[in-house]
Design a protein around this motif. Structure first.
Motif, PDB file in Angstrom:
ATOM      1  N   LEU A  23      70.478  61.219  49.318  1.00  0.00           N
ATOM      2  CA  LEU A  23      70.733  62.458  50.040  1.00  0.00           C
ATOM      3  C   LEU A  23      69.452  62.962  50.702  1.00  0.00           C
ATOM      4  O   LEU A  23      69.457  63.353  51.875  1.00  0.00           O
ATOM      5  CB  LEU A  23      71.293  63.514  49.085  1.00  0.00           C
ATOM      6  CG  LEU A  23      71.623  64.885  49.689  1.00  0.00           C
ATOM      7  CD1 LEU A  23      72.641  64.763  50.810  1.00  0.00           C
ATOM      8  CD2 LEU A  23      72.132  65.837  48.600  1.00  0.00           C
ATOM      9  N   LEU A  24      68.351  62.933  49.964  1.00  0.00           N
ATOM     10  CA  LEU A  24      67.066  63.350  50.520  1.00  0.00           C
ATOM     11  C   LEU A  24      66.659  62.445  51.682  1.00  0.00           C
ATOM     12  O   LEU A  24      66.173  62.918  52.716  1.00  0.00           O
ATOM     13  CB  LEU A  24      66.000  63.332  49.436  1.00  0.00           C
ATOM     14  CG  LEU A  24      64.584  63.728  49.878  1.00  0.00           C
ATOM     15  CD1 LEU A  24      64.571  65.157  50.408  1.00  0.00           C
ATOM     16  CD2 LEU A  24      63.601  63.577  48.718  1.00  0.00           C
ATOM     17  N   VAL A  27      68.662  63.419  54.734  1.00  0.00           N
ATOM     18  CA  VAL A  27      68.201  64.687  55.311  1.00  0.00           C
ATOM     19  C   VAL A  27      66.907  64.481  56.094  1.00  0.00           C
ATOM     20  O   VAL A  27      66.769  64.964  57.228  1.00  0.00           O
ATOM     21  CB  VAL A  27      68.006  65.741  54.207  1.00  0.00           C
ATOM     22  CG1 VAL A  27      67.342  66.999  54.781  1.00  0.00           C
ATOM     23  CG2 VAL A  27      69.345  66.109  53.575  1.00  0.00           C
ATOM     24  N   GLY A  30      67.699  62.346  59.241  1.00  0.00           N
ATOM     25  CA  GLY A  30      68.405  63.159  60.228  1.00  0.00           C
ATOM     26  C   GLY A  30      67.503  64.190  60.878  1.00  0.00           C
ATOM     27  O   GLY A  30      67.564  64.415  62.088  1.00  0.00           O
ATOM     28  N   ALA A  31      66.648  64.825  60.066  1.00  0.00           N
ATOM     29  CA  ALA A  31      65.705  65.808  60.627  1.00  0.00           C
ATOM     30  C   ALA A  31      64.733  65.131  61.587  1.00  0.00           C
ATOM     31  O   ALA A  31      64.418  65.673  62.656  1.00  0.00           O
ATOM     32  CB  ALA A  31      64.952  66.499  59.493  1.00  0.00           C
ATOM     33  N   ILE A 101      70.080  70.521  61.104  1.00  0.00           N
ATOM     34  CA  ILE A 101      69.513  69.874  59.909  1.00  0.00           C
ATOM     35  C   ILE A 101      70.282  70.287  58.656  1.00  0.00           C
ATOM     36  O   ILE A 101      70.573  69.460  57.786  1.00  0.00           O
ATOM     37  CB  ILE A 101      68.015  70.228  59.787  1.00  0.00           C
ATOM     38  CG1 ILE A 101      67.234  69.597  60.940  1.00  0.00           C
ATOM     39  CG2 ILE A 101      67.458  69.744  58.448  1.00  0.00           C
ATOM     40  CD1 ILE A 101      65.772  70.015  60.989  1.00  0.00           C
ATOM     41  N   LEU A 102      70.627  71.560  58.556  1.00  0.00           N
ATOM     42  CA  LEU A 102      71.369  72.042  57.382  1.00  0.00           C
ATOM     43  C   LEU A 102      72.781  71.461  57.309  1.00  0.00           C
ATOM     44  O   LEU A 102      73.369  71.406  56.222  1.00  0.00           O
ATOM     45  CB  LEU A 102      71.431  73.571  57.406  1.00  0.00           C
ATOM     46  CG  LEU A 102      70.107  74.298  57.161  1.00  0.00           C
ATOM     47  CD1 LEU A 102      70.285  75.797  57.334  1.00  0.00           C
ATOM     48  CD2 LEU A 102      69.567  73.981  55.766  1.00  0.00           C
ATOM     49  N   ILE A 104      73.527  68.468  57.462  1.00  0.00           N
ATOM     50  CA  ILE A 104      73.488  67.195  56.716  1.00  0.00           C
ATOM     51  C   ILE A 104      73.760  67.417  55.223  1.00  0.00           C
ATOM     52  O   ILE A 104      74.708  66.835  54.684  1.00  0.00           O
ATOM     53  CB  ILE A 104      72.140  66.483  56.947  1.00  0.00           C
ATOM     54  CG1 ILE A 104      71.926  66.240  58.448  1.00  0.00           C
ATOM     55  CG2 ILE A 104      72.103  65.153  56.189  1.00  0.00           C
ATOM     56  CD1 ILE A 104      70.534  65.736  58.793  1.00  0.00           C
ATOM     57  N   PRO A 105      72.981  68.245  54.506  1.00  0.00           N
ATOM     58  CA  PRO A 105      73.322  68.466  53.090  1.00  0.00           C
ATOM     59  C   PRO A 105      74.646  69.204  52.912  1.00  0.00           C
ATOM     60  O   PRO A 105      75.352  68.984  51.925  1.00  0.00           O
ATOM     61  CB  PRO A 105      72.145  69.292  52.564  1.00  0.00           C
ATOM     62  CG  PRO A 105      71.546  69.940  53.763  1.00  0.00           C
ATOM     63  CD  PRO A 105      71.745  68.963  54.877  1.00  0.00           C
ATOM     64  N   THR A 124      77.684  61.801  54.692  1.00  0.00           N
ATOM     65  CA  THR A 124      76.397  62.445  54.957  1.00  0.00           C
ATOM     66  C   THR A 124      75.486  61.534  55.768  1.00  0.00           C
ATOM     67  O   THR A 124      74.809  61.986  56.706  1.00  0.00           O
ATOM     68  CB  THR A 124      75.713  62.827  53.636  1.00  0.00           C
ATOM     69  OG1 THR A 124      76.589  63.672  52.883  1.00  0.00           O
ATOM     70  CG2 THR A 124      74.409  63.554  53.889  1.00  0.00           C
ATOM     71  N   ALA A 128      74.062  62.288  59.534  1.00  0.00           N
ATOM     72  CA  ALA A 128      72.624  62.295  59.811  1.00  0.00           C
ATOM     73  C   ALA A 128      72.292  61.582  61.117  1.00  0.00           C
ATOM     74  O   ALA A 128      71.351  61.968  61.824  1.00  0.00           O
ATOM     75  CB  ALA A 128      71.865  61.650  58.657  1.00  0.00           C
TER      76      ALA A 128
END
Length: 528
Positions: A23-24, A27, A30-31, A101-102, A104-105, A124, A128
């Motif tokens: 998940l990290l 994120v 994607g960011a 960005i938010l 994604i989580p 997810t 991303a």
């Protein structure tokens, strides 16, 4: 324990360390992608949002609703961002970026409540690297904000089905109001969630008394309507509902009845979200073939997974009521009621939900395939395949060098350079003619570089050909982005090219500006 047609899958309540790491990773990836595409040239719609609304006072943004570009809540955020950080493109796009960005989580936590952790992780990863979501995270529009609010609504709606508590309903009203205050198109998604809750109550698919849930749902929807009307009151009193707001510019399929256009355009929207990444330039034939194959394969697999999960929703989802079908049904009703099909970008918030259903179907298909052929069941294999898929999608994005803006190709890519060069040669009373679509990007860079907008024709005057030109006249042409001189001349009501002398004044990579002279220049029938 959830039973998927003979395959038993354990749904852990706690996220494992491996899943947290994935998940990290998604994120961060994607960011990074969104930041990579953040600094491109300003597109027409976002430039118009800033020039016409966000660059003005807060009262103008709140009360001037002449165009659907004024997605008011987003406009207010852009106004505050520009007040803090200046009017650089990244500052104007900052609210859309943070929301993107938010998303994604938020996708993981929303989809985990529907299908479990493995499909949620796959969804997810796809979010991303989804080119529409990447693109509109770097485009100063409110679609990523709507997407985030929609996902948060899903999370709150799941809690409502369990607890039916006041805090959840307050959040439901707050999120729905903000979404509709961003743009009225939130009715597609807020309405879908509300209907899903209502149908779930009717079917007994809740842990609370259905009648109490239904009553609070009705009261909450009424509260949302009242709050939204109050927030839109300044705009309704000052400008009312203009034609551009009630029926924004879009396109239709000629010679096809509107009722038949709706399903065709819906299928086209799904394809557009995937294949539109190919609309970029400077790619060799082998690279083009690779991108076509990759996007086509991904489209087919996602469509297959979505159909499979929709058909087997009873077994794959934690909820009996199929939210995706309700969203499609409700959207169809709205489209038929309003009499036109909106631009594809309006449906961007549905992408994470689509990926959630597609991921659930693909995970189910993989579990069946693994059980049938006794394939390795290690988590390393599954997670490795997931990371590989995301990396391939990332490579396609980076090779294409444009995330997803085929509709925004009218953007004048040289607008910044053109404005800088024109600044050096413009004199008082000069006039610059530019085709309306590409002109808006130039207006932004004029403001950014401190050049008066009075130079640009049609900024202060609303009648073609009626502005006297006491100084020199320049025309900006940009064949690449759909602004040839003939088009601008027709729009401005100028003499035809056969009666016009054009001398090159400014040259950029994809555009140029010419000094116009006429043997006998005429404006509104008067010889000058």
């Amino acid at each position: 324990m959830d039973r998927w047609s003979g395959c038993t899958i354990r749904m852990n309540k706690r996220i494992t360390r491996a899943q947290q790491a994935l998940l990290l990773f998604f994120v961060v990836l994607g960011a990074g992608l969104r930041l990579f595409f953040l600094f491109g040239p300003m597109c027409h719609d976002e430039a118009e949002t800033f020039v016409v609304f966000a660059s003005k006072s807060l009262w103008v943004g709140l009360s001037k609703y002449t165009l659907p570009n004024n997605q008011i809540f987003h406009t207010l955020l852009v106004h505050e961002s520009v007040s803090l950080f200046g009017n650089a493109p990244w500052a104007i796009r900052l609210p859309a970026l943070l929301a993107g960005i938010l998303v994604i989580p938020a996708t993981f936590f929303a989809m985990e409540g529907f299908f479990g952790q493995k499909p949620a992780l796959l969804a997810t990863g796809l979010v991303a690297v989804s080119w529409p979501l990447v693109s509109y995270s770097g485009n100063a529009r409110g679609y990523t904000i709507q997407t985030l609010l929609f996902l948060l609504l899903l999370i709150v709606a799941k809690r409502i089905k369990r607890k039916n508590d006041m805090a959840s309903w307050v959040c439901f009203v707050f999120l729905g109001t903000l979404g509709l205050f961003t743009a009225p198109t939130m009715i597609y998604f807020f309405g879908a969630v509300a209907i899903w809750l209502f149908v779930s109550a009717l079917r007994g698919d809740t842990q609370v008394l259905p009648t109490k849930l239904a009553l609070k749902l009705v009261l909450s929807c009424v509260a949302v309507v009242v709050l939204v009307l109050l927030l839109y009151t300044p705009a309704l009193l000052r400008t009312g509902l203009t034609r551009d707001v009630l029926r924004p510019t879009t396109y239709s399929l000629r010679m096809v009845p509107f009722v038949l256009q709706v399903p065709i355009r819906m299928v086209g929207t799904v394809a557009f979200f995937t294949f539109s990444v190919m609309f970029s330039f400077s790619r060799s034939a082998p690279v083009m073939v690779i991108i076509i194959i990759a996007t086509a394969a991904l489209t087919v697999f996602l469509a297959y997974g979505c159909v499979l999960a929709t058909v087997r929703n009873k077994w794959l989802s934690k909820h009996k009521t199929n939210l995706l079908l309700i969203a499609l049904f409700w959207s169809t009703l709205i489209v038929l009621a309003q009499g036109y099909f909106p631009p594809e970008r309006v449906f961007i918030p549905i992408i994470p939900l689509y990926f959630g259903y597609a991921s659930a179907g693909l995970c189910f298909a993989w579990s069946r395939l693994r059980a049938r052929y006794r394939l390795p069941a290690g988590r390393t294999v599954a997670y490795g395949m997931l990371v590989g898929l995301v990396v391939v999608c990332t490579a396609v994005l980076m090779i294409a060098q444009v995330p997803w803006q085929p509709r925004d190709m009218t953007t004048m890519r040289d607008a910044g350079a053109m404005a800088s060069k024109l600044k050096q040669i413009l004199r008082p009373k000069d006039v610059v003619y530019a085709e309306p679509i590409t002109r808006m990007s130039m207006e932004y860079y004029f403001l950014k570089d401190g050049i008066s907008l009075s130079y640009i024709y049609f900024v202060q005057d609303n009648n073609r050909g009626k502005r006297e030109v006491p100084g020199r006249a320049f025309i900006v042409m940009d064949y690449l982005d759909g602004a040839p001189p003939e088009k601008t001349i027709r729009w401005a009501g100028l003499p035809p090219l056969s009666q016009t002398r054009m001398d090159l004044a400014v040259c950029c990579d994809n555009s140029a500006a010419f000094l116009l002279t006429w043997p006998k220049r005429t404006v509104s029938g008067k010889e000058i």
